[in-house]
Design an enzyme around this catalytic site. Structure first.
Site, PDB file in Angstrom:
ATOM      1  N   ASN A 203    -104.977 -15.353 -77.311  1.00 15.56           N
ATOM      2  CA  ASN A 203    -103.671 -14.711 -77.500  1.00 15.56           C
ATOM      3  C   ASN A 203    -103.719 -13.697 -78.631  1.00 15.56           C
ATOM      4  O   ASN A 203    -104.667 -13.646 -79.421  1.00 15.56           O
ATOM      5  CB  ASN A 203    -102.530 -15.744 -77.618  1.00 15.56           C
ATOM      6  CG  ASN A 203    -102.252 -16.221 -79.045  1.00 15.56           C
ATOM      7  OD1 ASN A 203    -102.657 -15.607 -80.038  1.00 15.56           O
ATOM      8  ND2 ASN A 203    -101.552 -17.325 -79.155  1.00 15.56           N
ATOM      9  N   HIS A 205    -102.661 -13.310 -81.511  1.00 19.00           N
ATOM     10  CA  HIS A 205    -102.876 -13.634 -82.927  1.00 19.00           C
ATOM     11  C   HIS A 205    -104.268 -14.164 -83.245  1.00 19.00           C
ATOM     12  O   HIS A 205    -104.607 -14.332 -84.406  1.00 19.00           O
ATOM     13  CB  HIS A 205    -101.833 -14.659 -83.394  1.00 19.00           C
ATOM     14  CG  HIS A 205    -100.477 -14.060 -83.484  1.00 19.00           C
ATOM     15  ND1 HIS A 205     -99.464 -14.359 -82.606  1.00 19.00           N
ATOM     16  CD2 HIS A 205     -99.986 -13.128 -84.320  1.00 19.00           C
ATOM     17  CE1 HIS A 205     -98.406 -13.643 -82.920  1.00 19.00           C
ATOM     18  NE2 HIS A 205     -98.690 -12.897 -83.953  1.00 19.00           N
ATOM     19  N   LYS A 206    -105.056 -14.440 -82.217  1.00 14.68           N
ATOM     20  CA  LYS A 206    -106.328 -15.099 -82.462  1.00 14.68           C
ATOM     21  C   LYS A 206    -107.443 -14.103 -82.831  1.00 14.68           C
ATOM     22  O   LYS A 206    -107.229 -12.900 -82.810  1.00 14.68           O
ATOM     23  CB  LYS A 206    -106.704 -15.936 -81.236  1.00 14.68           C
ATOM     24  CG  LYS A 206    -105.662 -17.042 -80.932  1.00 14.68           C
ATOM     25  CD  LYS A 206    -105.388 -17.923 -82.120  1.00 14.68           C
ATOM     26  CE  LYS A 206    -104.616 -19.202 -81.976  1.00 14.68           C
ATOM     27  NZ  LYS A 206    -103.395 -19.323 -81.269  1.00 14.68           N
ATOM     28  N   HIS A 207    -108.629 -14.630 -83.171  1.00 17.67           N
ATOM     29  CA  HIS A 207    -109.737 -13.791 -83.672  1.00 17.67           C
ATOM     30  C   HIS A 207    -110.023 -12.614 -82.739  1.00 17.67           C
ATOM     31  O   HIS A 207    -110.185 -11.494 -83.178  1.00 17.67           O
ATOM     32  CB  HIS A 207    -111.013 -14.620 -83.832  1.00 17.67           C
ATOM     33  CG  HIS A 207    -110.932 -15.688 -84.876  1.00 17.67           C
ATOM     34  ND1 HIS A 207    -110.141 -16.801 -84.741  1.00 17.67           N
ATOM     35  CD2 HIS A 207    -111.553 -15.813 -86.071  1.00 17.67           C
ATOM     36  CE1 HIS A 207    -110.282 -17.574 -85.818  1.00 17.67           C
ATOM     37  NE2 HIS A 207    -111.134 -16.997 -86.634  1.00 17.67           N
TER      38      HIS A 207
END
Ligand SMILES: *Cc1c(COP(=O)(O)O)cnc(C)c1O
Length: 434
Positions: A203, A205-207
Site C-alpha cells: 500500500n 505508505h509501505k516501503h
C-alpha cells in the site's frame, strides 16, 4: 543554550517542508504504460485454466518475490488485508478456534481470524520489541488454540525462535504479518520465511508500493495451493482440478483478491530497489541516533544480534520520570519546531505519540456485536479488557514515540534539522513544566 521554543512563539528549527517519500519514477510510469498499451490489465480467469494463476506480470512478480524473500512460493493479493484473510483461511482457522494475536498493530491483523469465524485472543507485547511476548503467549495457549499471528511491528522482528518452538510444541500455524518489515531479518533469516506464511503489503505508505497490493509467502506447497484458491473463486475452480479432489479443498470459500497487471508491473520495477531503499533508512536512522542518543529520556530501539530492522517507522522510547514532562507535551513541542513533508502536508509533521490504539479498545471487541466476538470464550473475552496487556497500554499511552522523518530522500541537512528539533526541546524541557 536557552532558546525560546517554537511552541511558545520562538523561532522554529525549520520552516521549509521536508521532501516527500516518493518511489514512483519514470521507470514505474513506463512499466505501467506498457501494460496499458497491451490492453491486458488483468488476465485472471476464475476457473481451472492456465489463467487461473493470472497474467505475465503477476507471475513474474511472484517468481522474483519468492527468490528475493527466500521462500518456495509467493502468492500476490490485492492488499495485505486480503493476504491476512487468505492466510487464515488457508490455515483452516474456523469456528471454535482461537488465534493469538498482538493488540499493537493495524486492525486487519486481528480481524482476519474473525472473518474466518475464529476468535482472536490478544496477547501482551514485549516492552522492548513491541512484538508478541513469548512468555505471555505461552500462558494463553489452550486446547482451542490453532494459530498465532505475529506482527513485526515498525520493521523490527518478534522473537521468532521462541515463538516457533512454542508453535511446534503445540502444533500451531504461525502467520507472520510482515507488512512493515519487508526484508527484515530475525536471527539471520528473513521474516515471513520463518513461520508457515508471511504477509506483505504494497500500500501507499509501505516501503515500496503500487497503490494497493499485497503478497503472501510460504514454503508449503499445500498452503500455496490453498492461498491461490482463496484468492480466485475456489468454489468455481476445485471441481475441475485434475488432481484428486481433497474434501478439505472443496470447503474453501473463494474471493476475488487478485492483483492487477499494472500493480504487478509497478511492483516488479520497484523490487530491485528495495534493498537499497531499506539500506538508506538504516543509514538515516544511524545518523539520527548518533545525535538523539544524547537525550537522557529517550531510548533508541533495540536491534538484536543477527536481526535486521527495516524501519517502517523509527520507534523511540520516552521516559517520563527522567523528562519531567509527559510524552504528549514533548512531542507537541518537537512538532512545533518542524514543518510537514511534501505529498503528506495534510497529515502534519510525521511524528506520533504512541501508534494505533490497542486493538481491544475498538468498539468492535467491546460491544460484542459480532457473533464470533459474542460467542468468544472467557479467555478471549478477558483479553479484550484493558488490564490484560499492561505492556501494550504503557507503550501506547506513555512510552512510544514514532516518526517517519528517516525515509529515503532526506538529506543530511534535513536529518540534522530533525535531530536539532528533538535536541532543542530536550535542552529547554524545563520551559514545558509550567
Ligand atoms: C499496512 C498494514 C497492514 C495492511 O496492509 P494493506 O495492504 O493496506 O491491507 C496489515 N498489517 C500491518 C502491520 C500493516 O502495517
Amino acid at each position: 543554550m536557552a532558546k525560546e521554543l517554537a511552541i511558545f512563539g520562538g523561532e522554529p528549527v525549520r520552516t521549509e517542508p521536508f521532501p516527500g517519500y516518493n518511489v514512483i519514477g519514470q521507470k514505474e510510469i513506463d512499466a505501467a504504460t506498457a501494460v496499458m498499451e497491451s490492453g491486458v490489465l488483468s488476465r485472471y480467469l476464475g476457473t481451472w485454466h492456465e489463467d487461473f494463476l493470472g497474467g505475465p506480470k503477476v507471475r513474474l512478480l511472484e517468481e522474483k518475490w519468492a527468490q528475493m524473500f527466500d521462500v518456495a512460493h509467493s502468492v500476490s493479493m490485492n492488499s495485505a488485508t486480503s493476504g491476512l484473510y487468505a492466510a487464515c483461511a488457508a490455515a483452516g482457522f474456523g469456528p471454535d478456534d482461537e488465534v493469538i494475536v498482538s493488540p499493537y498493530t493495524m486492525s486487519a491483523s486481528a480481524v482476519a481470524p474473525v472473518v474466518n469465524g475464529a476468535t482472536p485472543v490478544f496477547c501482551d507485547i514485549d516492552p522492548d520489541s513491541w512484538c508478541l511476548c513469548p512468555t505471555a503467549l505461552e500462558r494463553l495457549i489452550n486446547a482451542k488454540t490453532k494459530g498465532i499471528i505475529v506482527v513485526h511491528i515498525f520493521g523490527g522482528s518478534a522473537d521468532m525462535d521462541a515463538i516457533m518452538s512454542l508453535a511446534q510444541k503445540h502444533k500451531l500455524t504461525v502467520i507472520e504479518d510482515c507488512a512493515q518489515a519487508p526484508l527484515g531479518e530475525c536471527n539471520g533469516r528473513k521474516v515471513g520465511s520463518i513461520g508457515h506464511m508471511g504477509v506483505f503489503s504494497l500500500n501507499y505508505h509501505k516501503h515500496i508500493h503500487c497503490g494497493e497490493g499485497g503478497v503472501v509467502v510460504t514454503n508449503s506447497d499445500e498452503l500455496a495451493q490453498r492461498l491461490r484458491l482463496v484468492r480466485n473463486h475456489s468454489e468455481a475452480v476445485v471441481d475441475r482440478m485434475p488432481t484428486h479432489i481433497d474434501e478439505k479443498l472443496s470447503g474453501i470459500v473463494g474471493y476475488n483478491f487478485r492483483l492487477g497487471e499494472i500493480e504487478a508491473a509497478i511492483t516488479l520495477s520497484l523490487l530491485d530497489r528495495l534493498p537499497a531503499l531499506i539500506e538508506e533508512r538504516i543509514e538515516n536512522v544511524h545518523f539520527l541516533e548518533k545525535k538523539l542518543r544524547d537525550i537522557p529520556f529517550l531510548t533508541m530501539p533495540e536491534v538484536r544480534e543477527g536481526d535486521t530492522h527495516c524501519y517502517y517507522l523509527h520507534p523511540l522510547k520516552f521516559d517520563q520520570k527522567v523528562a519531567g514532562v509527559d510524552r504528549e507535551q514533548y512531542v507537541a513541542a518537537v512538532k512545533a519546531e518542524l514543518t510537514p513533508s511534501e505529498l503528506r502536508m495534510h497529515e502534519g509533521v510525521l511524528i506520533g505519540a504512541g501508534y494505533v490504539r490497542p486493538l481491544y479498545k475498538q468498539s468492535f471487541y467491546r460491544s460484542k456485536m459480532h457473533p464470533v466476538i459474542q460467542g468468544a470464550s472467557e479467555q478471549a473475552e478477558t483479553t479484550y479488557l484493558d488490564q490484560s496487556c499492561p505492556n501494550c497500554e504503557e507503550a501506547h499511552y506513555s512510552t512510544v514515540i514514532t516518526h517517519e522523518l528517516m525515509r529515503p530522500g532526506m538529506s543530511e541537512n534535513d536529518l540534522d534539522d530533525v535531530a536539532s528539533a528533538f535536541l532543542k526541546v530536550a535542552e529547554n524541557i524545563k520551559d514545558l513544566v509550567k
